[in-house]
Design a protein around this motif. Structure first.
Motif, PDB file in Angstrom:
ATOM      1  N   PHE A 116      11.070   4.951   9.903  1.00 48.37           N
ATOM      2  CA  PHE A 116      11.461   3.638   9.273  1.00 48.37           C
ATOM      3  C   PHE A 116      12.886   4.776   8.058  1.00 48.37           C
ATOM      4  O   PHE A 116      12.930   5.461   7.441  1.00 48.37           O
ATOM      5  CB  PHE A 116      10.572   3.701   7.601  1.00 48.37           C
ATOM      6  CG  PHE A 116       9.299   2.868   9.029  1.00 48.37           C
ATOM      7  CD1 PHE A 116       9.087   1.770   9.024  1.00 48.37           C
ATOM      8  CD2 PHE A 116       7.487   3.754   8.118  1.00 48.37           C
ATOM      9  CE1 PHE A 116       8.522   1.298  10.281  1.00 48.37           C
ATOM     10  CE2 PHE A 116       6.493   3.030   9.412  1.00 48.37           C
ATOM     11  CZ  PHE A 116       7.524   1.994   9.909  1.00 48.37           C
ATOM     12  N   THR A 117      13.533   4.217   8.374  1.00 52.03           N
ATOM     13  CA  THR A 117      14.416   4.449   6.660  1.00 52.03           C
ATOM     14  C   THR A 117      14.546   3.341   5.444  1.00 52.03           C
ATOM     15  O   THR A 117      14.543   2.441   5.282  1.00 52.03           O
ATOM     16  CB  THR A 117      15.814   3.844   7.706  1.00 52.03           C
ATOM     17  OG1 THR A 117      15.814   4.317   8.628  1.00 52.03           O
ATOM     18  CG2 THR A 117      17.079   3.862   6.614  1.00 52.03           C
ATOM     19  N   ILE A 118      14.041   3.996   4.077  1.00 53.91           N
ATOM     20  CA  ILE A 118      13.500   3.760   3.187  1.00 53.91           C
ATOM     21  C   ILE A 118      14.451   4.271   1.928  1.00 53.91           C
ATOM     22  O   ILE A 118      14.771   5.448   1.878  1.00 53.91           O
ATOM     23  CB  ILE A 118      11.762   4.262   2.409  1.00 53.91           C
ATOM     24  CG1 ILE A 118      11.052   4.574   3.848  1.00 53.91           C
ATOM     25  CG2 ILE A 118      11.536   3.995   1.370  1.00 53.91           C
ATOM     26  CD1 ILE A 118       9.760   5.032   3.932  1.00 53.91           C
ATOM     27  N   THR A 132      10.510  -7.232  -3.548  1.00 50.34           N
ATOM     28  CA  THR A 132       9.905  -7.313  -4.411  1.00 50.34           C
ATOM     29  C   THR A 132       8.743  -6.897  -5.184  1.00 50.34           C
ATOM     30  O   THR A 132       7.637  -7.947  -5.074  1.00 50.34           O
ATOM     31  CB  THR A 132      11.160  -8.436  -5.045  1.00 50.34           C
ATOM     32  OG1 THR A 132      12.093  -9.030  -4.330  1.00 50.34           O
ATOM     33  CG2 THR A 132      11.431  -8.419  -6.638  1.00 50.34           C
ATOM     34  N   PRO A 133       8.517  -5.459  -5.827  1.00 49.73           N
ATOM     35  CA  PRO A 133       7.203  -5.546  -6.559  1.00 49.73           C
ATOM     36  C   PRO A 133       6.869  -6.464  -7.459  1.00 49.73           C
ATOM     37  O   PRO A 133       7.919  -6.870  -8.568  1.00 49.73           O
ATOM     38  CB  PRO A 133       7.559  -3.895  -6.906  1.00 49.73           C
ATOM     39  CG  PRO A 133       8.790  -3.850  -6.381  1.00 49.73           C
ATOM     40  CD  PRO A 133       9.620  -4.513  -6.111  1.00 49.73           C
ATOM     41  N   THR A 156       0.730  -6.538  -3.971  1.00 50.57           N
ATOM     42  CA  THR A 156       1.773  -5.417  -4.596  1.00 50.57           C
ATOM     43  C   THR A 156       2.887  -6.238  -5.082  1.00 50.57           C
ATOM     44  O   THR A 156       3.294  -6.013  -5.488  1.00 50.57           O
ATOM     45  CB  THR A 156       2.032  -4.055  -3.872  1.00 50.57           C
ATOM     46  OG1 THR A 156       0.399  -3.409  -4.072  1.00 50.57           O
ATOM     47  CG2 THR A 156       2.633  -3.485  -5.578  1.00 50.57           C
ATOM     48  N   PHE A 157       2.865  -7.262  -4.195  1.00 46.80           N
ATOM     49  CA  PHE A 157       4.516  -7.687  -3.827  1.00 46.80           C
ATOM     50  C   PHE A 157       4.286  -9.085  -4.323  1.00 46.80           C
ATOM     51  O   PHE A 157       3.949 -10.166  -3.840  1.00 46.80           O
ATOM     52  CB  PHE A 157       5.622  -7.483  -3.086  1.00 46.80           C
ATOM     53  CG  PHE A 157       5.371  -5.901  -2.291  1.00 46.80           C
ATOM     54  CD1 PHE A 157       6.364  -5.276  -3.066  1.00 46.80           C
ATOM     55  CD2 PHE A 157       5.131  -5.731  -1.307  1.00 46.80           C
ATOM     56  CE1 PHE A 157       6.425  -4.008  -2.421  1.00 46.80           C
ATOM     57  CE2 PHE A 157       4.457  -3.970  -0.862  1.00 46.80           C
ATOM     58  CZ  PHE A 157       5.635  -3.136  -1.048  1.00 46.80           C
ATOM     59  N   ILE A 186      13.950  -0.133   5.299  1.00 49.01           N
ATOM     60  CA  ILE A 186      12.553  -1.321   3.965  1.00 49.01           C
ATOM     61  C   ILE A 186      13.709  -1.166   2.432  1.00 49.01           C
ATOM     62  O   ILE A 186      14.082   1.184   2.737  1.00 49.01           O
ATOM     63  CB  ILE A 186      11.618  -0.522   4.095  1.00 49.01           C
ATOM     64  CG1 ILE A 186      10.929  -0.666   5.754  1.00 49.01           C
ATOM     65  CG2 ILE A 186      10.778  -1.035   2.859  1.00 49.01           C
ATOM     66  CD1 ILE A 186      10.031   0.167   6.302  1.00 49.01           C
ATOM     67  N   TYR A 187      13.449  -2.348   1.517  1.00 54.84           N
ATOM     68  CA  TYR A 187      14.124  -1.466   0.559  1.00 54.84           C
ATOM     69  C   TYR A 187      13.127  -2.300  -0.573  1.00 54.84           C
ATOM     70  O   TYR A 187      12.581  -3.700  -0.972  1.00 54.84           O
ATOM     71  CB  TYR A 187      15.068  -2.405   0.390  1.00 54.84           C
ATOM     72  CG  TYR A 187      16.974  -2.824   0.981  1.00 54.84           C
ATOM     73  CD1 TYR A 187      17.799  -1.688   0.551  1.00 54.84           C
ATOM     74  CD2 TYR A 187      16.930  -2.573   2.317  1.00 54.84           C
ATOM     75  CE1 TYR A 187      18.332  -1.856   1.246  1.00 54.84           C
ATOM     76  CE2 TYR A 187      17.932  -3.027   2.643  1.00 54.84           C
ATOM     77  CZ  TYR A 187      18.920  -1.964   1.781  1.00 54.84           C
ATOM     78  OH  TYR A 187      20.189  -1.799   3.067  1.00 54.84           O
ATOM     79  N   PRO A 188      11.867  -0.443  -0.668  1.00 47.61           N
ATOM     80  CA  PRO A 188      10.944  -1.439  -1.854  1.00 47.61           C
ATOM     81  C   PRO A 188      10.922  -2.001  -2.874  1.00 47.61           C
ATOM     82  O   PRO A 188      10.063  -2.413  -3.448  1.00 47.61           O
ATOM     83  CB  PRO A 188      10.401  -0.069  -2.164  1.00 47.61           C
ATOM     84  CG  PRO A 188      10.835   0.648  -0.585  1.00 47.61           C
ATOM     85  CD  PRO A 188      12.509   0.188  -0.896  1.00 47.61           C
TER      86      PRO A 188
END
Length: 765
Positions: free
Chosen positions: A279-281, A347-348, A322-323, A255-257
């Motif tokens: 998850f890998t964040i 992409t927030p 939120t995104f 995940i790329y927040p």
């Protein structure tokens, strides 16, 4: 008689002008007035023939100029406007925005249409069909005629799915047979075959066949049975690639927040990577608490890939609010065979934002005005995608017509809302079939309202509850508690003097304390534009002061009224339902109908519903032939001087019925004609309001009104103008309530007393 002659004259003029449309055609041109299809053949039942004829005629192109009541007014307006000298101004608007250019016969390709019809009937199982075309000229008008001889339709005899195979894919396809769209005995239909391929593909996607595609399937048709039947065999194409035959599981979930669509390089430094469950964040700024991904994403490591979890995960991420952008991709894992690594690029939206709105508004009390709103929001308050909003507002509302003209309303206040993207309650878990995120909501608000020359009210509100959508059609709202405290101020001598004549007005300025749970359920399918019939339903239930009343033993009927914080608390049960039905005649016309039924029962610590919880009727969004809140209760009518304000009439019961025919006239202008009916009543006798109590004769006490209006659909708002007049006045003596025979548009005094103009924003329902 004079009105009837005028109508006949207008129709004659319209007919004559419509006939003159052909005189504007160039030499040799013919006006195309439509095409028709004739079905010939004894092997087709009449009902099937009728349906086929309609389907084929819908395929004909071009469509002739639109007709209204047999006339072509849009074409006439195009012709009389003439060619404008510049691309603006009234003439240009009339010709190109309102009008419609002529559809000439030269635009009709008979062979092309014949081929379209031929292909259609063949694709629907009429293999031995023949199609011919011809045209007919009548003066300067022309029609096109098509004759189709379809023969007997081929029916499905057998549907054969693959079986007894060692190939796992073939077995999986065979297991989908039970829900097949292809049914023996039904007519051959190429569209259904295509849908069947898509259905099988969707089922395989649920079983982990990520790389499979509907194009890898073919349906072999055997029509050699000799009895107008076909056998259909589902086959996997030989050229289907190996990866499409394999089942895939989920491996890593990355995940790329804080992903930016403008950045080509992704963050990969080890110090920016966070491991949380499966998850890998990659979030060096630690923007979000990792728990939101566990609540939002359906996939877990080791899960079989399926399309439902794929789509639900994306829907939940979007519905968090939120995104700004949500992107997802799956890649074959380089470490394990038949596994996929899932990547989510989020992409927030800006965390904090402020928005200023200037609104034009109307309400059911016939007040029109403006309001200024300043809204501030924080979309990630506690790093869990919580939404905090704060709003301050101020506005002015005036009544442009009616007896309350001059008694303007000023209001200002503020409200704070906090939304959690989850249900905050022990042992409660709610899931949506379409990925909607359940929310917990807390609200605090204050409003100061000043009615000029009368009084002011301070209102404090607070609530805590839940919002949940099962799917796009069904929504639930439950407030565990909703608290309202109302305190009056600056009551004028004018208002106090009116209380002596109408004691019920005193209820408006009493202190009120209302608290208790509320629930509402909403169902709608109006978003389904292709459906001919759509509905909207909302039911709500409110129970106030129940526990407090039981605990204190309150009994207002015997004078034992209990207080909390020095204020008598309200105790009542209130229910209201609203049902709407929309019947679509065409893309540009529909019939909209509504029924509202409501009832409130005070008990325990209350002998009457609090004023702000009572029912009202009449006005711009209700019965438009009567001033807002001026009807009832029952047959009661409040007699007041013209120089005084019109008090709000309220009740414990409500019945309202509305129906409205809506049609597009031209451009952004829509028209409507409507009929409204209804009334309100009291549950108990009131000596100050004779005739107000509900009885078995309630149908004889309904107010009825009718009218017509225009709606200007400007995309960003709909401006509505309605002119209405009463057909039935419930406050008149029994036997004299129908006033249709008294309608006299030419009489000034009748117009002043009966015509009601409504200016509003938006549709009434």
């Amino acid at each position: 008689m004079q009105t009837r002659n005028l109508l006949y004259g207008a129709l004659a003029v319209l007919f004559a002008t419509s006939c003159s449309n052909t005189k504007y055609l160039a030499e040799g041109e013919l006006l195309y007035v439509g095409g028709s299809v004739k079905i010939e053949g004894k092997d087709i039942p009449k009902s099937e023939c009728k349906n086929l004829k309609k389907e084929l005629e819908d395929l004909l192109r071009p469509k002739p100029n639109k007709k209204i009541l047999g006339l072509r007014p849009k074409l006439y307006l195009y012709n009389i406007a003439g060619e404008p000298k510049k691309e603006k101004g009234f003439r240009y608007w009339l010709r190109y925005k309102v009008g419609e250019p002529p559809v000439t016969f030269g635009k009709v390709d008979l062979k092309y249409n014949s081929d379209i019809l031929q292909n259609y009937v063949e694709n629907h199982g009429y293999y031995q069909a023949q199609t011919t075309s011809d045209s007919t000229r009548h003066g300067k008008k022309a029609t096109a005629e098509y004759t189709v001889k379809p023969g007997k339709q081929f029916k499905i005899r057998n549907v054969i799915f693959p079986s007894d195979s060692t190939d796992a894919l073939v077995k999986a396809i065979g297991r989908t047979k039970r829900r097949s769209l292809l049914k023996p005995g039904e007519g051959y239909n190429l569209d259904v075959i295509k849908d069947e391929r898509e259905r099988i593909d969707a089922r395989l996607k649920q079983k982990g066949y990520y790389f499979f595609n509907a194009d890898y399937l073919k349906v072999q048709v055997d029509s050699t049975n000799g009895d107008h039947t076909v056998d259909l065999t589902i086959v996997v194409k030989d050229e289907t690639p190996d990866n499409a035959r394999e089942v895939y599981k989920i491996n890593d979930i990355v995940i790329y927040p804080n992903y930016s669509i403008t950045e080509s390089k992704k963050i990969t430094q080890s110090d920016s990577i966070t491991k949380y469950k499966d998850f890998t964040i990659i979030d060096p700024e630690n923007t979000f608490n990792p728990r939101i991904y566990d609540r939002t994403l359906y996939f877990k490591k080791g899960d079989l890939y399926n399309r439902t979890d794929h789509n639900l995960s994306l829907s939940r991420l979007v519905n968090l609010g939120t995104f700004k952008f949500v992107k997802n991709e799956f890649r074959v894992s380089p470490r394990f065979e038949n596994t996929l690594d899932a990547y989510y690029y989020l992409t927030p939206l800006p965390k904090k934002s402020i928005r200023v709105e200037v609104l034009a508004k109307t309400n059911s009390a016939n007040y029109t005005g403006t309001e200024l709103n300043v809204n501030w929001s924080n979309r990630n308050t506690f790093k869990g995608a919580e939404l905090l909003t704060a709003t301050v507002f101020g506005g002015l509302e005036v009544q442009v017509s009616g007896q309350n003209k001059g008694f303007n309303v000023y209001r200002f206040g503020g409200e704070v809302n906090l939304f959690w993207p989850r249900i905050i309650a022990p042992f409660v878990k709610i899931e949506s079939s379409e990925g909607f995120v359940p929310r917990t909501k807390a609200t605090l608000g204050y409003e100061f309202q000043k009615r000029i020359k009368l009084y002011a009210l301070n209102t404090f509100k607070g609530s805590f509850g839940y919002q949940f959508k099962e799917n796009a059609r069904k929504e639930h709202q439950l407030n565990l508690t909703e608290i309202t405290y109302v305190s009056p101020a600056n009551v004028s001598e004018l208002y106090l003097s009116q209380i002596d004549a109408n004691p019920s007005l005193g209820k408006v300025i009493e202190k009120q304390l209302i608290f208790g749970p509320t629930y509402s359920y909403t169902y709608t399918n109006t978003m389904q534009k292709r459906k001919k019939n759509t509905i909207y339903f909302k039911g709500s239930l409110e129970a106030a002061g129940t526990i407090a009343g039981l605990a204190t033993g309150a009994d207002a009927s015997s004078g034992d009224v209990k207080n909390l914080f020095g204020v008598p608390f309200s105790q009542f049960v209130k229910a209201e339902t609203e049902f709407r039905h929309y019947f679509k005649f065409s893309e540009n016309s529909q019939l909209a109908s509504r029924i509202i039924v409501g009832a409130g029962l005070p008990y325990g610590n209350s002998t009457a519903l609090p004023f702000i919880k009572q029912f009202f009727i009449g006005g711009t969004n209700s019965i438009r032939a009567f001033r807002a809140r001026s009807i009832g209760p029952g047959t009661f009518r409040s007699e007041v001087d013209e120089d005084s304000f019109l008090p709000d009439q309220s009740g414990d019961l409500k019945l309202e019925l509305n129906t409205e025919y809506r049609a597009k006239l031209f451009s952004v202008v829509n028209g409507a004609i409507f009929v409204d009916a209804g009334n309100i009543w009291l549950m108990k006798d009131d000596t100050n309001k004779p005739g107000a109590k509900f009885s078995g004769d309630f149908l004889n006490e309904l107010a009825v009104g009718t009218g017509a209006g225009l709606r200007f659909d400007l995309s960003f708002l709909v401006l509505r103008l309605d002119l209405a007049f009463p057909l039935r006045k419930p406050y008149l003596p029994d036997g004299q309530r129908w006033v249709l025979d008294q309608v006299a548009f030419g009489n000034g005094s009748w117009r002043k007393e009966n015509l009601v103009f409504n200016l509003a924003i938006g549709y009434p329902f």
